[in-house]
Design a protein around this motif. Structure first.
Motif, short mmCIF file in Angstrom:
data_model
loop_
_atom_site.label_atom_id
_atom_site.label_comp_id
_atom_site.label_asym_id
_atom_site.label_seq_id
_atom_site.Cartn_x
_atom_site.Cartn_y
_atom_site.Cartn_z
N GLU A 63 30.31 34.50 42.10
CA GLU A 63 29.24 34.09 43.01
C GLU A 63 28.68 35.27 43.79
N GLN A 64 29.55 36.15 44.24
CA GLN A 64 29.12 37.27 45.07
C GLN A 64 28.54 38.43 44.28
N ARG A 65 28.86 38.49 42.98
CA ARG A 65 28.41 39.63 42.16
C ARG A 65 27.77 39.15 40.87
N PRO A 66 26.61 38.55 40.96
CA PRO A 66 25.98 37.95 39.76
C PRO A 66 25.59 38.97 38.70
N LYS A 67 25.53 40.26 39.04
CA LYS A 67 25.14 41.29 38.07
C LYS A 67 26.25 42.32 37.84
N ASP A 68 27.45 41.98 38.25
CA ASP A 68 28.56 42.92 38.11
C ASP A 68 28.88 43.15 36.63
N PRO A 69 29.09 44.41 36.21
CA PRO A 69 29.41 44.69 34.80
C PRO A 69 30.74 44.14 34.34
N SER A 70 31.59 43.70 35.28
CA SER A 70 32.89 43.13 34.91
C SER A 70 32.86 41.61 34.84
N ARG A 72 37.45 46.40 35.75
CA ARG A 72 37.89 45.47 34.72
C ARG A 72 39.41 45.38 34.68
N GLN A 73 40.05 46.54 34.67
CA GLN A 73 41.52 46.56 34.61
C GLN A 73 42.12 45.92 35.86
N SER A 74 41.54 46.22 37.02
CA SER A 74 42.06 45.68 38.27
C SER A 74 41.87 44.17 38.33
N LEU A 75 40.74 43.69 37.82
CA LEU A 75 40.50 42.25 37.83
C LEU A 75 41.49 41.53 36.92
N PHE A 76 41.71 42.07 35.72
CA PHE A 76 42.70 41.50 34.81
C PHE A 76 44.08 41.43 35.47
N LYS A 77 44.49 42.55 36.08
CA LYS A 77 45.82 42.62 36.67
C LYS A 77 45.93 41.71 37.90
N THR A 78 44.85 41.58 38.67
CA THR A 78 44.86 40.70 39.83
C THR A 78 45.15 39.26 39.41
N ILE A 79 44.43 38.79 38.39
CA ILE A 79 44.61 37.42 37.92
C ILE A 79 46.00 37.24 37.30
N GLU A 80 46.43 38.25 36.54
CA GLU A 80 47.75 38.18 35.90
C GLU A 80 48.86 38.03 36.93
N LEU A 81 48.77 38.80 38.02
CA LEU A 81 49.81 38.73 39.05
C LEU A 81 49.72 37.44 39.86
N MET A 82 48.51 36.97 40.10
CA MET A 82 48.37 35.70 40.81
C MET A 82 49.05 34.57 40.03
N LEU A 83 48.87 34.59 38.72
CA LEU A 83 49.51 33.57 37.90
C LEU A 83 51.03 33.76 37.87
N LYS A 84 51.47 35.01 37.85
CA LYS A 84 52.90 35.28 37.86
C LYS A 84 53.54 34.80 39.17
N LEU A 85 52.75 34.85 40.25
CA LEU A 85 53.22 34.39 41.55
C LEU A 85 52.99 32.90 41.77
N GLY A 86 52.47 32.21 40.72
CA GLY A 86 52.23 30.78 40.82
C GLY A 86 51.00 30.42 41.62
N GLN A 87 50.08 31.36 41.75
CA GLN A 87 48.89 31.15 42.57
C GLN A 87 47.69 30.80 41.68
N THR A 88 47.82 29.75 40.88
CA THR A 88 46.76 29.40 39.94
C THR A 88 45.48 29.00 40.65
N ASP A 89 45.60 28.14 41.66
CA ASP A 89 44.41 27.70 42.40
C ASP A 89 43.74 28.89 43.09
#
Length: 407
Positions: A326-333, A298-315
């Protein structure tokens, strides 16, 4: 020199204690008495604790005047302990403490351990303290001193932990010097450094960690040592020093997924602090494996998206989340993933409507609907999520923008 682990030490103590007890029977007990005790002892050694308990109970009931009755009661209580019957163990030992004779310190120790395991940490700390005060020569002195401090740490009483562990002439350090190869001693100094760190005594905490001598064979202790050192230096503002020590930390974590995941997350935080966003992003992304603990994912996913946006990688962030879902339909995160994706879609809708004459365009409307769908899935699929309040707020904005004011 071979280092004694906690597990091997406890096994050796148990075997030596039982062997001594059985040897004493040969000269002071009748054959039938010896046989009953020996049979129960063999069951205990082979971990048939329910049958061992019954055997020792039978001995206590049958040989009421035996000088070995206190020992049988002790092992009857220990049999209960290993069956997780902590209340039963405590009750049995407390009822017979006055007649414990030479096993009095053992009674006190197993009462304390039972209290600890049943999570009554305040009472456990007092019981371990009583052992240290009343039985200063007990073979359990080091473990009792460490366990007392550990109990206070679980109560978040860090000043008390420091008070117990920092004195060079205190129970813990005195006992630790007599057992320099003990894993319990290493754990105690790591706990001492952690307590200093929690109390923001970073320089003192770092000094304790650096002064420790840990056998390379003690893999977990070595990893914990360098992980704690990196945390201390990071919080203390020694970011470059912390980054340099991540190499040793990651090396110590090699082969252990949990340790490696925590290490990579800390490394990413350090890199992010140094504005090395691309490198930090790579470390966070490495922690999105399916079999890692949910909190790290959960923490890694949050930080991944946060940094992508900071780097201007919205798409890229949107595609990353869509692939993750799509790849993890039952993932707890998935609550994190869907909330983040919904917020990106809501933000994209806002951008689209600001650049167009009407909010009714197909593309913008579709983005709003996608966002509402993702927020709705979090609400339905994760009713206990800690993100639920934020999700309801975002879903409310979608309803507002769609003209569904009542909803």
């Amino acid at each position: 020199m071979r280092r004694v682990t906690v597990k091997s030490l406890k096994q050796r103590v148990a075997w030596v204690f039982l062997a001594f007890a059985l040897a004493s029977f040969s000269s002071s007990a009748a054959p039938s008495e010896t046989n009953v005790f020996s049979a129960a002892a063999r069951l205990f050694d082979t971990t048939f604790y329910d049958r061992a308990e019954a055997g020792f109970s039978n001995f206590v009931a049958t040989y009421t005047n035996s000088v070995h009755r206190p020992l049988a009661i002790l092992f009857q209580a220990r049999s209960r302990f290993y069956q997780s019957n902590y209340v039963g163990a405590i009750t049995l030992l407390q009822q017979n403490t006055t007649n414990a004779n030479g096993s009095a310190d053992e009674y006190q120790f197993w009462i304390a351990r039972s209290l600890f395991e049943k999570t009554d940490y305040r009472a456990a700390a007092d019981a371990f303290g009583g052992l240290l005060q009343n039985f200063p020569r007990s073979s359990h002195r080091l473990e009792a001193a460490f366990s007392q401090a550990k109990a206070y740490s679980l109560l978040s009483d860090w000043p008390k932990v420091i008070q117990l562990l920092e004195k060079s002439d205190g129970s813990f350090q005195t006992a630790a010097r007599t057992q320099p190869d003990s894993a319990i001693g290493v754990d105690g100094f790591l706990l001492f450094a952690e307590a200093l760190f929690r109390e923001r005594r970073n320089a003192d905490a770092e000094q304790v960690v650096r002064a420790m001598k840990v056998d390379p064979a003690m893999k977990e202790a070595n990893w914990r040592r360098y992980y704690l050192l990196c945390r201390i230096q990071f919080v203390a503002g020694k970011t470059q020093a912390a980054l340099m020590n991540t190499t040793t930390m990651l090396s110590a974590a090699k082969g252990q997924r949990q340790w490696m995941a925590e290490s990579k997350f800390l490394e990413a935080e350090i890199l992010e602090k140094l504005d090395r966003y691309s490198d930090a992003l790579q470390s966070y992304t490495n922690n999105l494996a399916e079999d890692l603990p949910t909190n790290i994912q959960r923490q890694s996913l949050f930080k991944t998206i946060e940094l992508m946006l900071k780097l201007g990688q919205t798409d890229e962030a949107i595609k990353h989340l869509e692939t993750f879902i799509e790849q993890r339909p039952k993932d707890p995160s998935l609550d994190v993933a869907r909330l983040s994706l919904g917020e990106l879609e809501l933000k994209a809708y806002d951008t689209a409507t600001r650049s167009q004459a009407s909010a009714d365009s197909g593309a913008a409307t579709n983005l709003l609907q996608l966002a509402a769908t993702n927020f709705g899935r979090v609400i339905v699929d994760f009713p206990q999520s800690p993100l639920l309040g934020k999700t309801y707020l975002d879903r409310g904005w979608c309803d507002w923008l769609q003209g569904h004011v009542r909803e």
